[in-house]
Design an enzyme around this catalytic site. Structure first.
Site, PDB file in Angstrom:
ATOM      1  N   HIS A  27      50.450  41.884  35.219  1.00  0.00           N
ATOM      2  CA  HIS A  27      50.402  40.968  34.213  1.00  0.00           C
ATOM      3  C   HIS A  27      49.575  41.558  32.939  1.00  0.00           C
ATOM      4  CE1 HIS A  27      51.195  36.853  36.175  1.00  0.00           C
ATOM      5  NE2 HIS A  27      52.452  37.931  36.663  1.00  0.00           N
ATOM      6  N   TYR A  34      45.870  28.822  31.856  1.00  0.00           N
ATOM      7  CA  TYR A  34      44.524  28.075  32.117  1.00  0.00           C
ATOM      8  C   TYR A  34      44.430  27.008  30.984  1.00  0.00           C
ATOM      9  CZ  TYR A  34      42.876  32.446  34.764  1.00  0.00           C
ATOM     10  OH  TYR A  34      42.696  33.345  35.640  1.00  0.00           O
ATOM     11  N   PRO A  92      36.151  30.267  40.874  1.00  0.00           N
ATOM     12  CA  PRO A  92      37.275  31.307  40.948  1.00  0.00           C
ATOM     13  C   PRO A  92      37.709  31.298  39.327  1.00  0.00           C
ATOM     14  CG  PRO A  92      37.562  29.221  41.768  1.00  0.00           C
ATOM     15  CD  PRO A  92      36.143  29.109  42.097  1.00  0.00           C
ATOM     16  N   LYS A  96      37.096  36.614  40.030  1.00  0.00           N
ATOM     17  CA  LYS A  96      36.161  37.833  40.227  1.00  0.00           C
ATOM     18  C   LYS A  96      35.824  37.875  41.708  1.00  0.00           C
ATOM     19  CE  LYS A  96      36.298  39.453  36.340  1.00  0.00           C
ATOM     20  NZ  LYS A  96      37.556  39.900  36.333  1.00  0.00           N
ATOM     21  N   TYR A 111      37.930  40.021  31.715  1.00  0.00           N
ATOM     22  CA  TYR A 111      39.085  39.493  32.999  1.00  0.00           C
ATOM     23  C   TYR A 111      39.690  40.613  33.579  1.00  0.00           C
ATOM     24  CZ  TYR A 111      42.491  36.380  34.599  1.00  0.00           C
ATOM     25  OH  TYR A 111      43.514  35.690  35.166  1.00  0.00           O
TER      26      TYR A 111
HETATM   27  P1  RFL Z   1      35.194  36.579  53.256  1.00  0.00           P
HETATM   28  O1  RFL Z   1      36.511  36.682  52.976  1.00  0.00           O
HETATM   29  O2  RFL Z   1      34.760  35.165  53.440  1.00  0.00           O
HETATM   30  O3  RFL Z   1      35.352  37.186  54.679  1.00  0.00           O
HETATM   31  C1  RFL Z   1      33.920  37.131  55.241  1.00  0.00           C
HETATM   32  C2  RFL Z   1      34.436  37.503  56.871  1.00  0.00           C
HETATM   33  O4  RFL Z   1      33.394  37.370  57.738  1.00  0.00           O
HETATM   34  C3  RFL Z   1      33.607  36.506  58.977  1.00  0.00           C
HETATM   35  N1  RFL Z   1      32.421  36.012  59.501  1.00  0.00           N
HETATM   36  C4  RFL Z   1      31.641  36.429  60.391  1.00  0.00           C
HETATM   37  N2  RFL Z   1      31.896  37.379  61.428  1.00  0.00           N
HETATM   38  C5  RFL Z   1      31.138  37.553  62.396  1.00  0.00           C
HETATM   39  N3  RFL Z   1      30.091  36.865  62.492  1.00  0.00           N
HETATM   40  C6  RFL Z   1      29.426  36.013  61.530  1.00  0.00           C
HETATM   41  N4  RFL Z   1      28.538  35.345  62.055  1.00  0.00           N
HETATM   42  C7  RFL Z   1      30.514  35.644  60.519  1.00  0.00           C
HETATM   43  N5  RFL Z   1      30.439  34.737  59.373  1.00  0.00           N
HETATM   44  C8  RFL Z   1      31.615  35.039  58.567  1.00  0.00           C
HETATM   45  C9  RFL Z   1      34.466  35.304  58.365  1.00  0.00           C
HETATM   46  O5  RFL Z   1      35.432  34.891  59.376  1.00  0.00           O
HETATM   47  C10 RFL Z   1      35.348  36.321  57.304  1.00  0.00           C
HETATM   48  O6  RFL Z   1      36.602  36.849  58.113  1.00  0.00           O
HETATM   49  O7  RFL Z   1      34.233  37.428  52.268  1.00  0.00           O
HETATM   50  P2  RFL Z   1      34.386  38.835  51.393  1.00  0.00           P
HETATM   51  O8  RFL Z   1      34.978  39.852  52.447  1.00  0.00           O
HETATM   52  O9  RFL Z   1      33.191  39.043  51.004  1.00  0.00           O
HETATM   53  O10 RFL Z   1      35.428  38.501  50.544  1.00  0.00           O
HETATM   54  C11 RFL Z   1      35.347  37.599  49.285  1.00  0.00           C
HETATM   55  C12 RFL Z   1      36.625  36.774  48.996  1.00  0.00           C
HETATM   56  O11 RFL Z   1      37.371  36.465  50.116  1.00  0.00           O
HETATM   57  C13 RFL Z   1      36.276  35.880  47.768  1.00  0.00           C
HETATM   58  O12 RFL Z   1      35.495  36.319  46.936  1.00  0.00           O
HETATM   59  C14 RFL Z   1      37.502  35.417  46.876  1.00  0.00           C
HETATM   60  O13 RFL Z   1      38.701  34.803  48.014  1.00  0.00           O
HETATM   61  C15 RFL Z   1      37.291  34.391  45.858  1.00  0.00           C
HETATM   62  N6  RFL Z   1      38.435  33.743  45.259  1.00  0.00           N
HETATM   63  C16 RFL Z   1      39.121  34.979  44.306  1.00  0.00           C
HETATM   64  N7  RFL Z   1      38.483  36.141  44.236  1.00  0.00           N
HETATM   65  C17 RFL Z   1      39.377  36.955  43.246  1.00  0.00           C
HETATM   66  O14 RFL Z   1      38.817  38.072  43.081  1.00  0.00           O
HETATM   67  N8  RFL Z   1      40.430  36.528  42.350  1.00  0.00           N
HETATM   68  C18 RFL Z   1      40.929  35.264  42.364  1.00  0.00           C
HETATM   69  O15 RFL Z   1      42.001  35.118  41.919  1.00  0.00           O
HETATM   70  C19 RFL Z   1      40.194  34.488  43.317  1.00  0.00           C
HETATM   71  N9  RFL Z   1      40.723  33.120  43.778  1.00  0.00           N
HETATM   72  C20 RFL Z   1      38.855  32.782  45.546  1.00  0.00           C
HETATM   73  C21 RFL Z   1      40.225  32.319  44.666  1.00  0.00           C
HETATM   74  C22 RFL Z   1      38.153  31.918  46.117  1.00  0.00           C
HETATM   75  C23 RFL Z   1      38.912  30.649  46.250  1.00  0.00           C
HETATM   76  N10 RFL Z   1      38.142  29.815  47.390  1.00  0.00           N
HETATM   77  C24 RFL Z   1      38.725  29.167  48.532  1.00  0.00           C
HETATM   78  C25 RFL Z   1      36.627  29.711  47.453  1.00  0.00           C
HETATM   79  C26 RFL Z   1      40.581  30.977  44.586  1.00  0.00           C
HETATM   80  C27 RFL Z   1      39.922  30.232  45.671  1.00  0.00           C
HETATM   81  C28 RFL Z   1      40.505  28.720  45.613  1.00  0.00           C
HETATM   82  C1  PHB Z   2      44.948  32.655  42.060  1.00  0.00           C
HETATM   83  O1  PHB Z   2      46.244  32.961  42.052  1.00  0.00           O
HETATM   84  O2  PHB Z   2      44.651  32.033  43.309  1.00  0.00           O
HETATM   85  C2  PHB Z   2      44.034  32.725  41.096  1.00  0.00           C
HETATM   86  C3  PHB Z   2      44.204  33.334  39.867  1.00  0.00           C
HETATM   87  C4  PHB Z   2      43.571  33.430  38.957  1.00  0.00           C
HETATM   88  C5  PHB Z   2      42.142  32.679  38.947  1.00  0.00           C
HETATM   89  C6  PHB Z   2      41.745  31.968  40.134  1.00  0.00           C
HETATM   90  C7  PHB Z   2      42.756  31.918  41.456  1.00  0.00           C
HETATM   91  O3  PHB Z   2      41.466  32.525  38.013  1.00  0.00           O
END
Ligand code: RFL
Ligand code: PHB
Length: 389
Positions: free
Chosen positions: A72, A200, A292, A296, A384
């Protein structure tokens, strides 16, 4: 068992760190609390910065992202009944890629398996120990038996609720936190996205985001109350609410269908300082959380993994501690800028009832400015697409 780096957590931070270390010839073991299938089923991030895609390329795991990801050039901001496009590529020369976290995780798991590296799934009671000495260890329970891994370093990549950060007590650690007074209700549906770029939307009823996973799979979010339950949001209610928060053209062209996933996420800004405690480092959500809105979280997990892997490469290859000594400072400088940007995006796009009608008008003035001023658009675009690392 002995390894150089014991990594706790097989999310994006842990898996990417493990692969980067492997390319530098540094052996590592990952301990993950859940099964691989459980980790793969978590629907989360969807948007990758060029820098994150570059790291996937660096470890040889970027082919599918380049083939299936959607590139994009811009985003749209909707407010006051119309949409305004910000051409990020024109302002920065950079693009972003839509490629789901589930796919990134799968590619990283496949690369790890192909490299023959050890991952212990369903490792219970994982405990980082003695990281304030030269002989750190991690113990865990698997199939009822307790095991210990002796290592040079521990990488706490275990997310916000993990054990690594919780193992450090104040005053050694300081935390900064804001919990927002609302959540995001997200659904996934096998319907074509309403628009080919992300929308957005700031609306009097609350924020909405139209995003996607592919040309045939949409991801939509609406701002909801913190105590809302998914059961209160049958699909019809969700689609009606989303439509009301979009401009007329988008509302009219929205194609709806049954949801295949529906979940509510709270919004939080959180930073723990420092990110190094002796021979234990934190990376990703274990150290920081952003709402989110700026997309980031996953991208910060990737830049932390890059900084940490480079620091450890320097330690082993060049016998220099300079990298690991600066890891926390280097990573946090980038983290705080993403925390600032995500907070700002959240504050201009969401409904904050406590700010009253004047708050809502100020948001509209800011959005009007942000979509007209070259300087403001450049600033938004630069953040961004991701600040350099
Ligand atoms: P994770 O993915 O939470 O992975 C951590 C892992 O550690 C395990 N764990 C353990 N293992 C052993 N012993 C323990 N005691 C443990 N405790 C936990 C867990 O089971 C898991 O497998 O962290 P990590 O690797 O730092 O990754 C971070 C990302 O997952 C997170 O920042 C993103 O998902 C955030 N996020 C977004 N980030 C973006 O860059 N772009 C996006 O578009 C974006 N959209 C989002 C998001 C997060 C969202 N939610 C649900 C909070 C959209 C949403 C809705
Ligand atoms: C997503 O695709 O889930 C998404 C994209 C952009 C955002 C947050 C979530 O800012």
């Amino acid at each position: 068992m002995r390894t150089k780096v014991a990594i706790i957590g097989a999310g994006p931070a842990g898996l990417l760190l493990g692969q980067l270390l492997h390319t530098y010839g540094i052996d590592n073991v990952i301990l993950e609390k859940h099964t691989a299938d459980y980790v793969l089923a978590r629907i989360r991030a969807g948007l990758l910065e060029e820098g994150t895609v570059g790291l996937l390329d660096q470890i040889g795991a970027g082919q599918r992202a380049h083939h299936e990801g959607l590139v994009h050039d811009g985003i749209e901001l909707a407010f006051g009944g119309s949409r305004h496009r910000i051409d990020m590529k024109a302002f920065t020369g950079k693009t972003v890629m839509i490629y789901g976290q589930t796919e990134v995780t799968l590619d990283l798991m496949n690369a790890r398996r192909a490299a023959g590296l050890t991952t212990v799934y369903e490792a219970a009671d994982v405990t980082p120990l003695d990281f304030d000495t030269d002989h750190p260890r991690v113990t865990y329970v698997k199939d009822g038996a307790t095991h210990a891994i002796a290592c040079d370093f521990i990488a706490g990549c275990d997310g916000f609720h993990g054990i690594s950060r919780a193992s450090v007590k104040p005053p050694a650690i300081e935390t900064f936190e804001r919990v927002y007074p609302f959540g995001w209700l997200g659904i996934l549906s096998d319907t074509p996205p309403v628009s080919h770029e992300l929308i957005y939307s700031n609306h009097a009823r609350g924020f909405a985001l139209c995003t996607m996973r592919s040309r045939s799979r949409s991801r939509y979010y609406v701002q909801c109350a913190l105590d809302d339950q998914v059961e209160q949001w049958p699909d019809d209610r969700f689609w009606d609410e989303l439509r009301r928060r979009l401009d007329q053209k988008a509302a009219d062209s929205l194609i709806t269908g049954p949801s295949i996933e529906k979940s509510i996420a709270p919004l939080r800004s959180f930073v723990a300082e420092p990110m190094r405690f002796g021979r234990m480092f934190l990376a990703g959500d274990a150290a920081h959380i952003v709402p989110p809105t700026g997309a980031k979280g996953l991208n910060l997990a990737a830049s932390d993994a890059h900084y940490l892997a480079s620091a450890l490469r320097e330690y082993y290859d060049e016998k220099s501690s300079a990298g690991i000594d600066h890891y926390s400072e280097t990573a946090l400088a980038r983290v705080w800028k993403a925390v600032r940007f995500s907070w700002w995006m959240t504050s201009i796009l969401h409904k904050f009832p406590e700010n009253g009608t004047i708050g809502a008008r100020i948001q509209l003035a800011e959005l009007d400015y942000v979509t007209r001023s070259k300087a403001a658009m450049t600033s938004l675009a630069e953040n961004y697409v991701g600040l350099p690392f």
